[in-house]
Design a protein around this motif. Structure first.
Motif, PDB file in Angstrom:
ATOM      1  N   ILE A 267       0.710  -1.287   0.070  1.00 28.82           N
ATOM      2  CA  ILE A 267       0.234   0.034   0.054  1.00 28.82           C
ATOM      3  C   ILE A 267       0.865   1.395   0.030  1.00 28.82           C
ATOM      4  CG2 ILE A 267      -1.651   1.397   1.276  1.00 28.82           C
ATOM      5  CD1 ILE A 267      -2.856  -1.566   2.363  1.00 28.82           C
ATOM      6  N   GLY A 268       2.041   1.292   0.943  1.00 29.16           N
ATOM      7  CA  GLY A 268       2.688   2.402   0.952  1.00 29.16           C
ATOM      8  C   GLY A 268       3.739   2.678  -0.496  1.00 29.16           C
ATOM      9  N   ASP A 269       3.958   1.595  -1.021  1.00 30.81           N
ATOM     10  CA  ASP A 269       4.739   1.786  -2.177  1.00 30.81           C
ATOM     11  C   ASP A 269       3.670   2.093  -3.417  1.00 30.81           C
ATOM     12  OD1 ASP A 269       6.997   0.495  -1.285  1.00 30.81           O
ATOM     13  OD2 ASP A 269       6.755  -1.275  -1.806  1.00 30.81           O
ATOM     14  N   ALA A 270       2.386   1.519  -3.247  1.00 33.43           N
ATOM     15  CA  ALA A 270       1.332   2.068  -4.268  1.00 33.43           C
ATOM     16  C   ALA A 270       1.063   3.398  -4.312  1.00 33.43           C
ATOM     17  CB  ALA A 270       0.332   1.196  -4.337  1.00 33.43           C
ATOM     18  N   PHE A 271       1.072   3.950  -2.973  1.00 34.47           N
ATOM     19  CA  PHE A 271       0.806   5.119  -2.635  1.00 34.47           C
ATOM     20  C   PHE A 271       1.766   6.295  -3.170  1.00 34.47           C
ATOM     21  CE2 PHE A 271       2.200   8.296   1.132  1.00 34.47           C
ATOM     22  CZ  PHE A 271       1.511   9.359   0.725  1.00 34.47           C
ATOM     23  N   LYS A 272       3.067   5.759  -3.254  1.00 35.05           N
ATOM     24  CA  LYS A 272       4.099   6.634  -3.839  1.00 35.05           C
ATOM     25  C   LYS A 272       4.156   6.634  -5.255  1.00 35.05           C
ATOM     26  CE  LYS A 272       5.695   7.958   0.173  1.00 35.05           C
ATOM     27  NZ  LYS A 272       5.686   9.566   0.384  1.00 35.05           N
ATOM     28  N   VAL A 273       3.505   5.578  -5.879  1.00 36.76           N
ATOM     29  CA  VAL A 273       3.337   5.413  -7.368  1.00 36.76           C
ATOM     30  C   VAL A 273       2.610   6.805  -7.780  1.00 36.76           C
ATOM     31  CG1 VAL A 273       2.467   4.395  -9.382  1.00 36.76           C
ATOM     32  CG2 VAL A 273       3.975   3.272  -7.660  1.00 36.76           C
ATOM     33  N   ILE A 274       1.311   7.016  -7.127  1.00 34.30           N
ATOM     34  CA  ILE A 274       0.334   7.911  -7.551  1.00 34.30           C
ATOM     35  C   ILE A 274       0.819   9.280  -7.037  1.00 34.30           C
ATOM     36  CG2 ILE A 274      -1.613   8.874  -7.177  1.00 34.30           C
ATOM     37  CD1 ILE A 274      -2.808   6.060  -6.447  1.00 34.30           C
ATOM     38  N   GLU A 275       1.584   9.416  -5.962  1.00 36.85           N
ATOM     39  CA  GLU A 275       2.183  10.868  -5.289  1.00 36.85           C
ATOM     40  C   GLU A 275       3.157  11.308  -6.443  1.00 36.85           C
ATOM     41  OE1 GLU A 275       3.269  11.994  -0.979  1.00 36.85           O
ATOM     42  OE2 GLU A 275       4.818  10.929  -2.109  1.00 36.85           O
ATOM     43  N   ARG A 276       3.870  10.426  -7.104  1.00 39.91           N
ATOM     44  CA  ARG A 276       4.908  11.045  -7.940  1.00 39.91           C
ATOM     45  C   ARG A 276       4.397  10.995  -9.302  1.00 39.91           C
ATOM     46  NH1 ARG A 276       7.274   5.841  -6.918  1.00 39.91           N
ATOM     47  NH2 ARG A 276       6.997   4.284  -8.724  1.00 39.91           N
ATOM     48  N   GLY A 277       2.984  10.773  -9.599  1.00 41.75           N
ATOM     49  CA  GLY A 277       2.387  11.037 -10.663  1.00 41.75           C
ATOM     50  C   GLY A 277       2.545   9.932 -12.084  1.00 41.75           C
ATOM     51  N   ASP A 278       2.861   8.646 -11.341  1.00 42.03           N
ATOM     52  CA  ASP A 278       3.080   7.652 -12.441  1.00 42.03           C
ATOM     53  C   ASP A 278       1.796   6.848 -12.670  1.00 42.03           C
ATOM     54  OD1 ASP A 278       5.630   8.393 -12.843  1.00 42.03           O
ATOM     55  OD2 ASP A 278       6.269   6.727 -11.460  1.00 42.03           O
TER      56      ASP A 278
ATOM     57  N   ILE B  42      -7.981  -5.421   0.065  1.00 43.41           N
ATOM     58  CA  ILE B  42      -7.608  -4.445  -1.089  1.00 43.41           C
ATOM     59  C   ILE B  42      -8.221  -3.257  -1.097  1.00 43.41           C
ATOM     60  CG2 ILE B  42      -7.815  -4.137  -3.892  1.00 43.41           C
ATOM     61  CD1 ILE B  42      -5.960  -6.575  -3.237  1.00 43.41           C
ATOM     62  N   LEU B  43      -7.509  -2.135  -1.316  1.00 38.04           N
ATOM     63  CA  LEU B  43      -7.786  -0.449  -1.393  1.00 38.04           C
ATOM     64  C   LEU B  43      -7.672  -0.284  -2.581  1.00 38.04           C
ATOM     65  CD1 LEU B  43      -6.420  -1.311   1.561  1.00 38.04           C
ATOM     66  CD2 LEU B  43      -6.993   1.002   2.154  1.00 38.04           C
ATOM     67  N   ILE B  44      -8.551   0.747  -2.928  1.00 37.22           N
ATOM     68  CA  ILE B  44      -8.571   1.484  -4.473  1.00 37.22           C
ATOM     69  C   ILE B  44      -7.963   2.778  -3.973  1.00 37.22           C
ATOM     70  CG2 ILE B  44      -9.313   2.463  -6.570  1.00 37.22           C
ATOM     71  CD1 ILE B  44      -9.592  -0.528  -6.213  1.00 37.22           C
ATOM     72  N   LEU B  45      -6.561   3.224  -4.176  1.00 30.40           N
ATOM     73  CA  LEU B  45      -5.796   4.294  -3.986  1.00 30.40           C
ATOM     74  C   LEU B  45      -5.822   5.241  -5.455  1.00 30.40           C
ATOM     75  CD1 LEU B  45      -2.629   3.658  -2.096  1.00 30.40           C
ATOM     76  CD2 LEU B  45      -5.098   3.747  -1.303  1.00 30.40           C
ATOM     77  N   GLU B  46      -6.362   6.498  -5.134  1.00 25.82           N
ATOM     78  CA  GLU B  46      -6.554   7.178  -6.348  1.00 25.82           C
ATOM     79  C   GLU B  46      -6.044   8.843  -5.976  1.00 25.82           C
ATOM     80  OE1 GLU B  46     -10.510   8.419  -8.983  1.00 25.82           O
ATOM     81  OE2 GLU B  46     -10.523   6.979  -7.389  1.00 25.82           O
TER      82      GLU B  46
END
Length: 410
Positions: free
Chosen positions: A170-181, A236-240
């Motif tokens: 979840i933390g790694d996925a959070f950073k994917v969105i945070e950096r715009g990928d 499972i969480l949907i991060l957006e």
């Protein structure tokens, strides 16, 4: 500029229910998903209880033939992801597929398939080993199959950090969105570890509770705790990305604002003294979220019901929060779900955002005898209503992995 990230959907399969609503309601009611061990021959083990998922049928979610080509942990992940996407009211199409990623962790992967196919090999030779054996075994196949079934073409990954796998993912996925990928990430953890060898291994290392009473076997922070209870399931969480979510009018559970991850560099299975590594993970999550310690209202603890974890996690909370440690609330939902290993951090992240949204802290059940080393407010035996603005969720794994996620009311 960092993107802001929110949770817009959740889905789960747990010992407390086959969806989030059932699981959450049972959790708040203090009901337990722990019962007699039935998925394996209990006479072979000193362990007699487990937190098993009941009445799960993959054919209720996808074609049964396709489902049979997956290990149980992957089946859980596909079902939970489908529920989470429906909850988020989002559909993947040709226009957005490349901006939707998947990051689902697992600590053990397809252990059930491994054991079954090894028995086939020993008895009948290699030709009787399933051609689907390798993809059933490998931990990343939960992410792989979710991507295939939902059509997500963005980054597709899997973090394997033992009991911290779901939280790390979840933390790694959070950073994917945070950096715009990516705009959306389907993320969490899945585990199906109630197998002969997993039970044998954890029993040999004396990590499991040998208490035969399902109602008291998992008792985090209690003086008489004697080990964790093996559980299975998926969260499972949907991060957006926030603007993406607001533009489409999505319902928002909470904002994820902080992620801290550290290593103990101490021991294979025992936490560092006084929870030194866990304390640094919490501190990093606070810094990442630009939070003051006094802003935290509730911590969903790792709280495994093992002697060392609960003592050292309590010490770590005191280190980070000082006097505020005795003002905030802490609870371990593993008292009801058991320990879902690589899926634990994922379902506990769901519990964290639900706590924020519904304004209620789930309890630590079976807390009966106070321990002088565990002297915080553990929300003992009854859920508590509160205005919850900030929640931390801790996950700690064998190998010295420490993870903290920070969520905030939007």
């Amino acid at each position: 500029m960092k993107k802001r990230v929110v949770v817009t959907g959740v889905g789960c399969v747990t010992p407390l229910g086959l969806d989030v609503e059932t699981t959450w309601n049972n959790l708040l009611a203090g009901k337990s998903g722990i019962g007699p061990l039935t998925r394996r021959d209990a006479s072979k083990f000193p362990v007699k209880v487990a937190a098993e998922v009941k009445d799960f049928e993959i054919g209720n979610y996808i074609d049964f033939k396709e489902g049979r080509r997956m290990d149980r942990f992957t089946q859980f992940a596909v079902a939970s992801s489908m529920m989470a996407m429906k909850d988020a009211n989002f559909e993947i199409n040709e226009d957005n597929a490349a901006r939707v990623g998947v990051w689902i962790g697992s600590g053990n992967g397809g252990m059930e398939s491994y054991e079954e196919q090894f028995r086939n090999f020993e008895a009948k030779g290699y030709k009787r080993v399933s051609p689907f054996f390798v993809p059933m075994l490998i931990p990343d196949m939960a992410s792989g199959q979710v991507s295939i079934f939902l059509g997500a073409k963005g980054i597709n990954s899997c973090t394997v950090t033992a009991c911290a796998s779901g939280a790390n993912s979840i933390g790694d996925a959070f950073k994917v969105i945070e950096r715009g990928d990516a705009d959306i990430m389907i993320t969490g953890g899945s585990e199906a570890p109630i197998t002969d060898m997993a039970l044998a291994g954890f029993s040999s290392m004396k990590a499991l509770s040998f208490n035969e009473d399902p109602t008291t076997a998992s008792r985090p922070f209690d003086k008489n705790r004697d080990g964790f209870v093996m559980g299975e399931g998926c969260g499972i969480l949907i991060l957006e990305e926030l603007e993406h979510a607001m533009t489409r009018g999505a319902r928002i559970y909470a904002e994820i604002i902080g992620y801290g991850a550290t290593g103990d560099a101490h021991h294979m299975t025992t936490p560092a003294p006084d929870g030194e590594g866990g304390a640094r993970a919490m501190q990093l999550a606070l810094e990442d979220g630009e939070l003051h310690p006094e802003e935290v209202d509730y911590i969903n603890a790792h709280g495994t019901s093992t002697p060392y974890n609960d003592k050292y996690e309590t010490a770590a909370i005191k280190t980070v929060f000082g006097a505020h440690a005795h003002k905030l609330a802490v609870s371990s939902t593993k008292s009801m779900t058991g320990h879902l290993l690589g899926a634990a951090g994922a379902i506990e992240a769901i519990f964290s955002v639900k706590a924020i949204m519904d304004g209620i802290m789930p309890p630590t059940m079976n807390y009966q005898t106070a321990d002088e080393d565990c002297d915080l407010d553990y929300v003992a035996n009854k859920a508590r209503k509160a205005d919850i603005r900030v929640v931390l969720s801790n996950s700690l794994g064998f190998g010295g992995h420490n993870v903290t996620l920070a969520f905030r009311k939007l």
